[in-house]
Design a protein around this motif. Structure first.
Motif, short mmCIF file in Angstrom:
data_model
loop_
_atom_site.label_atom_id
_atom_site.label_comp_id
_atom_site.label_asym_id
_atom_site.label_seq_id
_atom_site.Cartn_x
_atom_site.Cartn_y
_atom_site.Cartn_z
N ARG A 41 3.00 -7.25 0.06
CA ARG A 41 3.69 -7.46 -1.23
C ARG A 41 4.14 -8.91 -1.40
NH1 ARG A 41 4.09 -3.42 -5.43
NH2 ARG A 41 2.70 -1.96 -4.43
N GLU A 122 2.60 -7.46 10.50
CA GLU A 122 3.63 -7.58 9.47
C GLU A 122 4.40 -6.25 9.29
OE1 GLU A 122 4.85 -10.13 7.87
OE2 GLU A 122 6.00 -9.15 6.29
N THR A 126 8.09 -5.32 11.01
CA THR A 126 9.15 -5.10 10.01
C THR A 126 9.82 -3.76 10.25
OG1 THR A 126 8.04 -6.47 8.37
CG2 THR A 126 9.61 -4.85 7.52
N SER A 150 3.94 3.41 2.03
CA SER A 150 3.60 1.98 2.04
C SER A 150 3.14 1.57 3.44
CB SER A 150 4.84 1.16 1.65
OG SER A 150 5.86 1.33 2.64
N GLY A 151 2.67 0.34 3.56
CA GLY A 151 2.32 -0.16 4.89
C GLY A 151 3.50 -0.05 5.83
N VAL A 152 4.65 -0.57 5.39
CA VAL A 152 5.85 -0.52 6.23
C VAL A 152 6.25 0.94 6.48
CG1 VAL A 152 8.30 -1.09 6.39
CG2 VAL A 152 6.71 -2.76 5.44
N GLY A 172 5.79 8.45 -4.41
CA GLY A 172 5.60 8.72 -5.83
C GLY A 172 4.45 9.62 -6.20
N LYS A 176 0.62 11.11 -1.51
CA LYS A 176 1.42 10.28 -0.60
C LYS A 176 2.39 11.13 0.23
CE LYS A 176 1.01 5.85 -2.98
NZ LYS A 176 1.69 4.66 -3.53
N TYR A 191 10.00 11.09 -5.61
CA TYR A 191 11.15 10.53 -6.35
C TYR A 191 10.92 10.50 -7.86
CZ TYR A 191 8.64 6.08 -6.87
OH TYR A 191 7.71 5.13 -7.21
N ILE A 237 15.12 -4.14 2.68
CA ILE A 237 14.04 -5.07 3.04
C ILE A 237 13.23 -5.50 1.84
CG2 ILE A 237 13.84 -4.24 5.43
CD1 ILE A 237 11.28 -2.71 4.41
N LEU A 240 11.78 -3.76 -4.83
CA LEU A 240 10.74 -3.28 -5.75
C LEU A 240 11.35 -2.68 -7.01
CD1 LEU A 240 8.52 -1.55 -3.04
CD2 LEU A 240 7.82 -3.50 -4.43
N SER A 262 17.53 -7.92 5.20
CA SER A 262 16.73 -8.42 6.33
C SER A 262 15.35 -8.89 5.87
CB SER A 262 16.58 -7.28 7.34
OG SER A 262 15.61 -7.57 8.30
N LEU A 264 11.70 -10.81 7.53
CA LEU A 264 11.00 -11.20 8.76
C LEU A 264 10.50 -12.64 8.66
CD1 LEU A 264 9.88 -10.14 11.49
CD2 LEU A 264 7.85 -9.37 10.25
N ASN A 315 0.10 0.27 -6.91
CA ASN A 315 0.67 1.27 -5.99
C ASN A 315 -0.36 2.31 -5.54
OD1 ASN A 315 3.14 0.00 -6.43
ND2 ASN A 315 3.74 1.43 -8.04
N ASN A 317 -2.30 2.25 -2.79
CA ASN A 317 -2.59 2.36 -1.35
C ASN A 317 -1.64 3.29 -0.60
OD1 ASN A 317 -0.84 -0.01 -2.05
ND2 ASN A 317 -0.54 -0.08 0.14
N1 LIG Z 1 12.08 -7.84 4.47
C1 LIG Z 1 10.97 -7.93 5.16
O1 LIG Z 1 10.92 -8.56 6.21
C2 LIG Z 1 9.74 -7.25 4.67
C3 LIG Z 1 8.54 -7.33 5.38
C4 LIG Z 1 7.43 -6.62 4.89
C5 LIG Z 1 7.53 -5.91 3.71
N2 LIG Z 1 8.72 -5.91 3.05
C6 LIG Z 1 8.89 -5.16 1.82
O2 LIG Z 1 8.71 -3.80 2.11
C7 LIG Z 1 8.15 -3.16 0.98
C8 LIG Z 1 6.91 -2.43 1.38
O3 LIG Z 1 5.93 -3.39 1.70
P1 LIG Z 1 4.43 -2.93 1.95
O4 LIG Z 1 3.57 -4.13 2.10
O5 LIG Z 1 4.44 -1.93 3.02
O6 LIG Z 1 4.19 -2.25 0.53
P2 LIG Z 1 2.97 -1.47 -0.06
O7 LIG Z 1 2.08 -0.93 1.00
O8 LIG Z 1 2.39 -2.33 -1.10
O9 LIG Z 1 3.68 -0.21 -0.76
C9 LIG Z 1 4.73 -0.35 -1.64
C10 LIG Z 1 4.96 1.01 -2.32
O10 LIG Z 1 6.28 1.02 -2.84
C11 LIG Z 1 6.34 1.98 -3.89
N3 LIG Z 1 7.06 1.40 -5.02
C12 LIG Z 1 6.67 0.37 -5.80
N4 LIG Z 1 7.59 0.13 -6.76
C13 LIG Z 1 8.58 1.04 -6.58
C14 LIG Z 1 9.81 1.31 -7.24
N5 LIG Z 1 10.21 0.58 -8.29
N6 LIG Z 1 10.57 2.33 -6.79
C15 LIG Z 1 10.19 3.07 -5.73
N7 LIG Z 1 9.02 2.86 -5.05
C16 LIG Z 1 8.23 1.85 -5.48
C17 LIG Z 1 4.90 2.33 -4.27
O11 LIG Z 1 4.62 3.61 -3.74
P3 LIG Z 1 4.93 4.95 -4.60
O12 LIG Z 1 3.63 5.36 -5.20
O13 LIG Z 1 5.44 5.87 -3.57
O14 LIG Z 1 5.94 4.58 -5.66
C18 LIG Z 1 4.09 1.28 -3.52
O15 LIG Z 1 2.79 1.73 -3.19
C19 LIG Z 1 7.94 -4.24 -0.07
O16 LIG Z 1 9.07 -4.27 -0.89
C20 LIG Z 1 7.88 -5.49 0.76
O17 LIG Z 1 8.25 -6.63 0.02
C21 LIG Z 1 9.80 -6.54 3.50
#
Ligand SMILES: NC(=O)c1ccc[n+]([C@@H]2O[C@H](COP(=O)([O-])OP(=O)(O)OC[C@H]3O[C@@H](n4cnc5c(N)ncnc54)[C@H](OP(=O)(O)O)[C@@H]3O)[C@@H](O)[C@H]2O)c1
Length: 328
Positions: A41, A122, A126, A150-152, A172, A176, A191, A237, A240, A262, A264, A315, A317
């Motif tokens: 993301r 990643e 995380t 999600s990936g995380v 969602g 999933k 949700y 983290i 979104l 937090s 990374l 969304n 994946n």
């Molecule tokens: N802080 C850190 O160090 C760190 C590191 C890595 C990732 N992240 C964050 O962690 C999150 C997941 O990353 P990822 O790469 O694993 O993501 P991802 O695989 O792209 O999946 C994100 C999923 O979040 C859901 N989503 C999107 N918008 C939403 C909303 N408004 N409300 C509720 N659910 C929503 C969607 O699934 P649904 O179909 O279920 O809605 C989407 O497929 C991202 O926000 C990313 O920025 C943070």
């Protein structure tokens, strides 16, 4: 070498695979021929000018990669040209080559593909950092993981299970939810159709959960705080669902909650090396043995990075979206 260059404008970034200057590497780094990288993301945000790389990091997108070591810096010990590796990066993964500090490398198991390797750093780091180091999750506790597919999320479900915690997730779509249940989620909440707070309170006899891993942010703040039990922890983290929220501060105080933000990527290199070492000792063996699995949704050739970004933005994946580099 070739790399993805972001053209267009902030509203409509265009990702183009084209020639850029070669990468330089230092004495404590190795130069890797990238075979696969993955979409995060943060890449989508960075392409829109909303997330600058840390000072000194490559401007090229890409927070992780797997590939083959092409050259070894003069002060590097224990790694050789030809080793198959993966690593977390502060940037630079969407390219044919990248320089990586030796302390960040993980060696790929023989039977692993490069796609599997790049699906780890990643999101698994995380999940590891935020469940255990920030969130202090322990055996017997219950964790609510938002965006469970999600990936995380797919990494966090497996890690929390391995640590003998009970896992609740939100996602969602029914597809999933099913994927998350298969990975070990005991309660999976759509949700879009149900209020996660109500479901959590029913499932816990109004006690709430010990920890929430939250990439949604603002819109969930009030309900997240209500869904936590006494001494609960909310680890945010991502945002979104927006960066502004309201909550009842009385609950924060009364339940003696902790709210942690937090990231990374912004951690100093030495801290990232430490996280890599801790992960390597703690959970990497469970991935190597196949007990835990990187979850891969789909792969695109890197020339189609634009398409891959659109797929993630929609969304679609479950788990990781991979970008393959060169002939596989
Ligand atoms: N802080 C850190 O160090 C760190 C590191 C890595 C990732 N992240 C964050 O962690 C999150 C997941 O990353 P990822 O790469 O694993 O993501 P991802 O695989 O792209 O999946 C994100 C999923 O979040 C859901 N989503 C999107 N918008 C939403 C909303 N408004 N409300 C509720 N659910 C929503 C969607 O699934 P649904 O179909 O279920 O809605 C989407 O497929 C991202 O926000 C990313 O920025 C943070």
């Amino acid at each position: 070498m070739k790399a993805i260059v972001v053209k267009g404008d902030k509203q409509n970034p265009v990702l183009v695979w084209e020639s850029v200057p070669d990468v330089e590497y230092g004495p404590e780094e190795v130069l890797v021929n990238v075979q696969a990288t993955a979409v995060n993301r943060a890449d989508l945000l960075q392409a829109r000018g909303g997330y600058n790389p840390p000072v000194g990091a490559s401007e090229i997108l890409g927070l992780e990669m797997a590939g083959i070591i092409a050259t070894v810096g003069e002060d590097v010990a224990g790694w050789q040209v030809g080793d198959r590796v993966c690593a977390l990066l502060p940037g630079g993964g969407y390219a044919e080559q990248v320089a990586v500090p030796a302390g960040m490398l993980l060696k790929l198991p023989k039977e692993w593909t490069f796609a599997m390797g790049t699906a780890v750093p990643e999101v698994w780091y995380t999940a590891y950092v935020n469940l255990f180091l920030e969130g202090e999750l322990s055996a017997g506790e219950t964790v609510l993981i938002h965006a469970g597919a999600s990936g995380v999320g797919t990494a966090a479900i497996q890690l929390a299970n391995a640590a003998e915690a009970t896992v609740f997730i939100t996602a969602g779509s029914d597809e999933k939810l099913l994927a998350c249940r298969k990975l070990g989620a005991e309660l999976a909440i759509n949700y879009k159709q149900e209020d996660f707070l109500e479901k959590v309170l029913v499932a816990t006899q109004d006690q709430g959960v010990d920890l929430i891993l939250d990439p949604v942010g603002g819109g969930y703040l009030d309900r997240n705080v209500k869904a936590l039990k006494r001494f609960g922890r909310l680890v945010n983290i991502g945002q979104l669902g927006g960066s502004h929220g309201e909550m009842n501060m009385g609950l924060l105080l009364g339940k003696r909650l902790r709210i942690v933000g937090s990231t990374l990527r912004s951690r100093p290199p030495a801290e990232k090396v430490k996280i890599t070492e801790q992960f390597q000792t703690g959970y990497w063996p469970l991935l190597r043995s196949g007990e835990l699995k990187p979850i891969i949704d789909t792969a695109f050739p890197i020339e189609q990075a634009q398409k891959a970004h659109e797929y993630v933005a929609q969304n679609k994946n479950i788990g990781k979206v991979i970008l393959t580099v060169g002939e596989q």
